[in-house]
Write a protein that holds these residues in place. Structure first.
Motif, PDB file in Angstrom:
ATOM      1  N   ASP A  48      47.432  41.598  37.211  1.00 14.40           N
ATOM      2  CA  ASP A  48      47.258  42.575  38.282  1.00 14.40           C
ATOM      3  C   ASP A  48      48.501  42.673  39.154  1.00 14.40           C
ATOM      4  OD1 ASP A  48      44.696  43.082  37.469  1.00 14.40           O
ATOM      5  OD2 ASP A  48      43.710  42.030  39.143  1.00 14.40           O
ATOM      6  N   HIS A  49      48.747  43.881  39.658  1.00 10.86           N
ATOM      7  CA  HIS A  49      49.791  44.060  40.663  1.00 10.86           C
ATOM      8  C   HIS A  49      49.338  43.414  41.967  1.00 10.86           C
ATOM      9  CE1 HIS A  49      52.771  45.848  43.287  1.00 10.86           C
ATOM     10  NE2 HIS A  49      51.808  46.406  44.007  1.00 10.86           N
ATOM     11  N   VAL A  50      50.192  42.600  42.548  1.00  9.11           N
ATOM     12  CA  VAL A  50      49.863  41.916  43.792  1.00  9.11           C
ATOM     13  C   VAL A  50      50.367  42.770  44.951  1.00  9.11           C
ATOM     14  CG1 VAL A  50      50.144  39.809  45.153  1.00  9.11           C
ATOM     15  CG2 VAL A  50      49.983  39.677  42.664  1.00  9.11           C
ATOM     16  N   GLY A  51      49.473  43.581  45.482  1.00  8.45           N
ATOM     17  CA  GLY A  51      49.862  44.487  46.553  1.00  8.45           C
ATOM     18  C   GLY A  51      49.331  44.099  47.910  1.00  8.45           C
ATOM     19  N   THR A  52      48.513  43.048  47.971  1.00  5.35           N
ATOM     20  CA  THR A  52      47.872  42.652  49.227  1.00  5.35           C
ATOM     21  C   THR A  52      47.968  41.145  49.411  1.00  5.35           C
ATOM     22  OG1 THR A  52      46.282  44.471  48.978  1.00  5.35           O
ATOM     23  CG2 THR A  52      45.736  42.750  50.575  1.00  5.35           C
ATOM     24  N   VAL A  53      48.254  40.740  50.636  1.00  3.32           N
ATOM     25  CA  VAL A  53      48.252  39.329  51.019  1.00  3.32           C
ATOM     26  C   VAL A  53      46.994  39.064  51.839  1.00  3.32           C
ATOM     27  CG1 VAL A  53      49.513  37.485  52.199  1.00  3.32           C
ATOM     28  CG2 VAL A  53      50.761  39.357  51.120  1.00  3.32           C
ATOM     29  N   TYR A  54      46.287  37.977  51.511  1.00  2.00           N
ATOM     30  CA  TYR A  54      45.050  37.607  52.200  1.00  2.00           C
ATOM     31  C   TYR A  54      45.257  36.297  52.955  1.00  2.00           C
ATOM     32  CZ  TYR A  54      42.820  40.975  49.033  1.00  2.00           C
ATOM     33  OH  TYR A  54      42.479  42.116  48.325  1.00  2.00           O
ATOM     34  N   PHE A  55      44.786  36.262  54.205  1.00  2.00           N
ATOM     35  CA  PHE A  55      44.847  35.059  55.030  1.00  2.00           C
ATOM     36  C   PHE A  55      43.418  34.599  55.310  1.00  2.00           C
ATOM     37  CE2 PHE A  55      48.661  37.509  55.896  1.00  2.00           C
ATOM     38  CZ  PHE A  55      49.669  36.557  55.908  1.00  2.00           C
ATOM     39  N   ARG A  93      56.426  40.860  43.861  1.00  2.00           N
ATOM     40  CA  ARG A  93      57.146  41.734  42.937  1.00  2.00           C
ATOM     41  C   ARG A  93      56.806  41.464  41.485  1.00  2.00           C
ATOM     42  NH1 ARG A  93      62.828  40.657  46.097  1.00  2.00           N
ATOM     43  NH2 ARG A  93      62.263  41.734  48.014  1.00  2.00           N
ATOM     44  N   LEU A  94      55.951  40.471  41.250  1.00  2.00           N
ATOM     45  CA  LEU A  94      55.579  40.109  39.887  1.00  2.00           C
ATOM     46  C   LEU A  94      54.062  40.185  39.745  1.00  2.00           C
ATOM     47  CD1 LEU A  94      57.900  37.007  39.415  1.00  2.00           C
ATOM     48  CD2 LEU A  94      58.279  39.308  38.548  1.00  2.00           C
ATOM     49  N   PRO A  95      53.554  40.364  38.530  1.00  2.00           N
ATOM     50  CA  PRO A  95      52.097  40.407  38.357  1.00  2.00           C
ATOM     51  C   PRO A  95      51.466  39.044  38.603  1.00  2.00           C
ATOM     52  CG  PRO A  95      53.215  40.410  36.222  1.00  2.00           C
ATOM     53  CD  PRO A  95      54.289  40.571  37.266  1.00  2.00           C
ATOM     54  N   ALA A  96      50.182  39.059  38.944  1.00  2.00           N
ATOM     55  CA  ALA A  96      49.449  37.818  39.156  1.00  2.00           C
ATOM     56  C   ALA A  96      49.377  37.029  37.858  1.00  2.00           C
ATOM     57  CB  ALA A  96      48.047  38.121  39.664  1.00  2.00           C
ATOM     58  N   TYR A  97      49.465  35.712  37.963  1.00  2.00           N
ATOM     59  CA  TYR A  97      49.392  34.850  36.781  1.00  2.00           C
ATOM     60  C   TYR A  97      47.989  34.289  36.589  1.00  2.00           C
ATOM     61  CZ  TYR A  97      50.305  31.112  33.470  1.00  2.00           C
ATOM     62  OH  TYR A  97      50.268  30.291  32.373  1.00  2.00           O
ATOM     63  N   ALA A  98      47.322  33.936  37.695  1.00  2.00           N
ATOM     64  CA  ALA A  98      46.014  33.287  37.620  1.00  2.00           C
ATOM     65  C   ALA A  98      44.959  34.157  38.296  1.00  2.00           C
ATOM     66  CB  ALA A  98      46.069  31.920  38.286  1.00  2.00           C
ATOM     67  N   HIS A  99      43.701  33.808  38.039  1.00  2.00           N
ATOM     68  CA  HIS A  99      42.608  34.417  38.782  1.00  2.00           C
ATOM     69  C   HIS A  99      42.608  33.862  40.196  1.00  2.00           C
ATOM     70  CE1 HIS A  99      40.393  36.399  35.455  1.00  2.00           C
ATOM     71  NE2 HIS A  99      40.907  35.434  34.722  1.00  2.00           N
ATOM     72  N   ALA A 100      42.394  34.727  41.178  1.00  2.00           N
ATOM     73  CA  ALA A 100      42.202  34.309  42.568  1.00  2.00           C
ATOM     74  C   ALA A 100      40.823  34.793  42.989  1.00  2.00           C
ATOM     75  CB  ALA A 100      43.279  34.889  43.471  1.00  2.00           C
ATOM     76  N   LEU A 101      39.910  33.852  43.250  1.00  2.00           N
ATOM     77  CA  LEU A 101      38.513  34.173  43.534  1.00  2.00           C
ATOM     78  C   LEU A 101      38.103  33.614  44.887  1.00  2.00           C
ATOM     79  CD1 LEU A 101      37.007  33.154  40.064  1.00  2.00           C
ATOM     80  CD2 LEU A 101      37.642  35.451  40.800  1.00  2.00           C
ATOM     81  N   VAL A 102      37.297  34.373  45.623  1.00  2.00           N
ATOM     82  CA  VAL A 102      36.737  33.872  46.871  1.00  2.00           C
ATOM     83  C   VAL A 102      35.682  32.827  46.527  1.00  2.00           C
ATOM     84  CG1 VAL A 102      35.438  34.437  48.948  1.00  2.00           C
ATOM     85  CG2 VAL A 102      37.170  36.036  48.084  1.00  2.00           C
ATOM     86  N   GLN A 103      35.920  31.598  46.940  1.00  2.00           N
ATOM     87  CA  GLN A 103      34.992  30.511  46.660  1.00  2.00           C
ATOM     88  C   GLN A 103      33.945  30.398  47.758  1.00  2.00           C
ATOM     89  OE1 GLN A 103      35.460  28.672  43.663  1.00  2.00           O
ATOM     90  NE2 GLN A 103      33.330  28.268  44.147  1.00  2.00           N
ATOM     91  N   PHE A 104      34.398  30.384  49.016  1.00  2.00           N
ATOM     92  CA  PHE A 104      33.498  30.379  50.163  1.00  2.00           C
ATOM     93  C   PHE A 104      33.709  31.680  50.915  1.00  2.00           C
ATOM     94  CE2 PHE A 104      33.849  25.459  50.483  1.00  2.00           C
ATOM     95  CZ  PHE A 104      33.154  25.348  49.293  1.00  2.00           C
ATOM     96  N   PRO A 105      32.643  32.413  51.193  1.00  2.00           N
ATOM     97  CA  PRO A 105      32.789  33.730  51.823  1.00  2.00           C
ATOM     98  C   PRO A 105      33.136  33.622  53.301  1.00  2.00           C
ATOM     99  CG  PRO A 105      30.472  33.164  51.626  1.00  2.00           C
ATOM    100  CD  PRO A 105      31.236  32.057  50.934  1.00  2.00           C
ATOM    101  N   GLY A 106      33.620  34.727  53.848  1.00  2.00           N
ATOM    102  CA  GLY A 106      33.914  34.757  55.274  1.00  2.00           C
ATOM    103  C   GLY A 106      35.002  35.753  55.605  1.00  2.00           C
ATOM    104  N   LEU A 107      35.552  35.584  56.784  1.00  2.00           N
ATOM    105  CA  LEU A 107      36.552  36.502  57.297  1.00  2.00           C
ATOM    106  C   LEU A 107      37.936  36.197  56.731  1.00  2.00           C
ATOM    107  CD1 LEU A 107      37.386  38.754  59.365  1.00  2.00           C
ATOM    108  CD2 LEU A 107      37.744  36.908  61.012  1.00  2.00           C
ATOM    109  N   PHE A 108      38.656  37.250  56.384  1.00  2.00           N
ATOM    110  CA  PHE A 108      40.064  37.185  55.999  1.00  2.00           C
ATOM    111  C   PHE A 108      40.805  38.227  56.836  1.00  2.00           C
ATOM    112  CE2 PHE A 108      37.804  35.576  52.412  1.00  2.00           C
ATOM    113  CZ  PHE A 108      38.653  34.799  51.657  1.00  2.00           C
ATOM    114  N   TYR A 109      42.092  37.977  57.067  1.00  2.00           N
ATOM    115  CA  TYR A 109      42.990  39.043  57.480  1.00  2.00           C
ATOM    116  C   TYR A 109      43.838  39.391  56.263  1.00  2.00           C
ATOM    117  CZ  TYR A 109      41.700  38.236  62.326  1.00  2.00           C
ATOM    118  OH  TYR A 109      40.994  38.113  63.489  1.00  2.00           O
ATOM    119  N   ARG A 110      44.150  40.667  56.111  1.00  2.00           N
ATOM    120  CA  ARG A 110      44.944  41.074  54.954  1.00  2.00           C
ATOM    121  C   ARG A 110      45.947  42.148  55.353  1.00  2.00           C
ATOM    122  NH1 ARG A 110      40.643  44.476  51.130  1.00  2.00           N
ATOM    123  NH2 ARG A 110      40.050  46.037  52.694  1.00  2.00           N
TER     124      ARG A 110
END
Length: 266
Positions: A48-55, A93-110
């Motif tokens: 996937d194209h990595v277009g968003t950063v999640y905090f 600038r590079l595609p994602a290598y691994a799966h990134a999954l929400v393990q515990f739900p809640g608030l993020f800033y992005r």
């Protein structure tokens, strides 16, 4: 911590954002927006194209998983309130290598990776802080590789529970035995034996949809020392960002938790 549409945002709900100087957080603030991540939500898949950063904020937790040829997924890193997910090491600038999954739900800033990169270009201190975090992230992956190769399932399971509880304070841990087995890349029967052994030792209690840790000290004794190794490196590079050993939270205002913690495991 502010939920969407309620009050002013509390950037320190994420320790990496909270570590930034006022001028640097001001560069990001106009681009950051709140987002509620649900458990199991996929932030990225390989390619996937990595277009968003999640905090992640508060107890929110993201797992990086690498899929093996036999279909198993093995966790390589956990990211909670101490960090960020997406475009940190590769700068988006590079595609994602691994799966990134929400393990515990809640608030993020992005925010967009492009906006983050422009902000880093305009601020050397911001660029340095994220470079330091990228170093810590790589160190965590290195330690995870060594842990998966050298430590027992019981040690790794105890380590994972401690890492999760360190990040969630006194909150629930929404984790089934099947999910824990998947995180560790082992069969559920192995995890069932580990959990039963911990129950027999009085370390934890399980019931329908819940787990309660009665003896945190014993859980730490059963664990490998990988969490502590990663924490020491974070403290060397980014003092105060990684969750403390007792689960206390100075920057985000989360409460301390003691030797008895409620959570979920089925």
């Amino acid at each position: 911590m502010a939920l969407p549409g309620t009050s002013a945002p509390n950037w320190s709900a994420n320790s990496l954002l909270g570590s930034l100087c006022p001028d640097d957080i001001a560069l990001l603030a106009t681009h950051l927006s709140p987002w509620l991540g649900e458990s199991g939500a996929a932030l990225y898949a390989p390619g996937d194209h990595v277009g968003t950063v999640y905090f992640p904020c508060g107890p929110s937790l993201v797992s990086y998983r690498v899929m093996l040829d036999d279909g198993r997924g093995v966790e390589t890193a956990l990211v909670g309130r101490e960090g960020a997910v997406g475009g940190i090491v590769s700068q988006g600038r590079l595609p994602a290598y691994a799966h990134a999954l929400v393990q515990f739900p809640g608030l993020f800033y992005r925010m967009g990776t492009r906006q983050l990169e422009l902000a880093k270009i305009s601020s050397p201190t911001l660029r340095l802080q994220f470079a330091r975090y990228a170093d810590c992230m790589v160190a965590q992956v290195f330690q995870s590789v060594a842990c998966n190769a050298a430590h027992t399932i019981e040690q790794r399971a105890a380590k994972w529970l401690i890492a999760a509880l360190d990040r969630t304070g006194d909150g629930d841990v929404p984790m089934t035995q099947e999910q824990l087995a998947s995180m560790l890349g082992v069969g559920r029967s192995y995890i069932s034996r580990v959990v039963q052994n911990m129950k027999a030792r009085g370390v934890l209690e399980t019931r329908r949809g819940a787990v309660k840790v009665h003896d945190l000290s014993e859980l730490r004794r059963l664990s490998c020392r990988c969490n502590e190794t990663v924490r020491r490196h974070f403290d060397d590079v980014l003092k105060g960002v990684y969750p403390s050993e007792d689960g206390s939270r100075t920057q985000a205002g989360l409460p301390r938790w003691g030797t008895e913690v409620s959570g979920r495991i089925t």
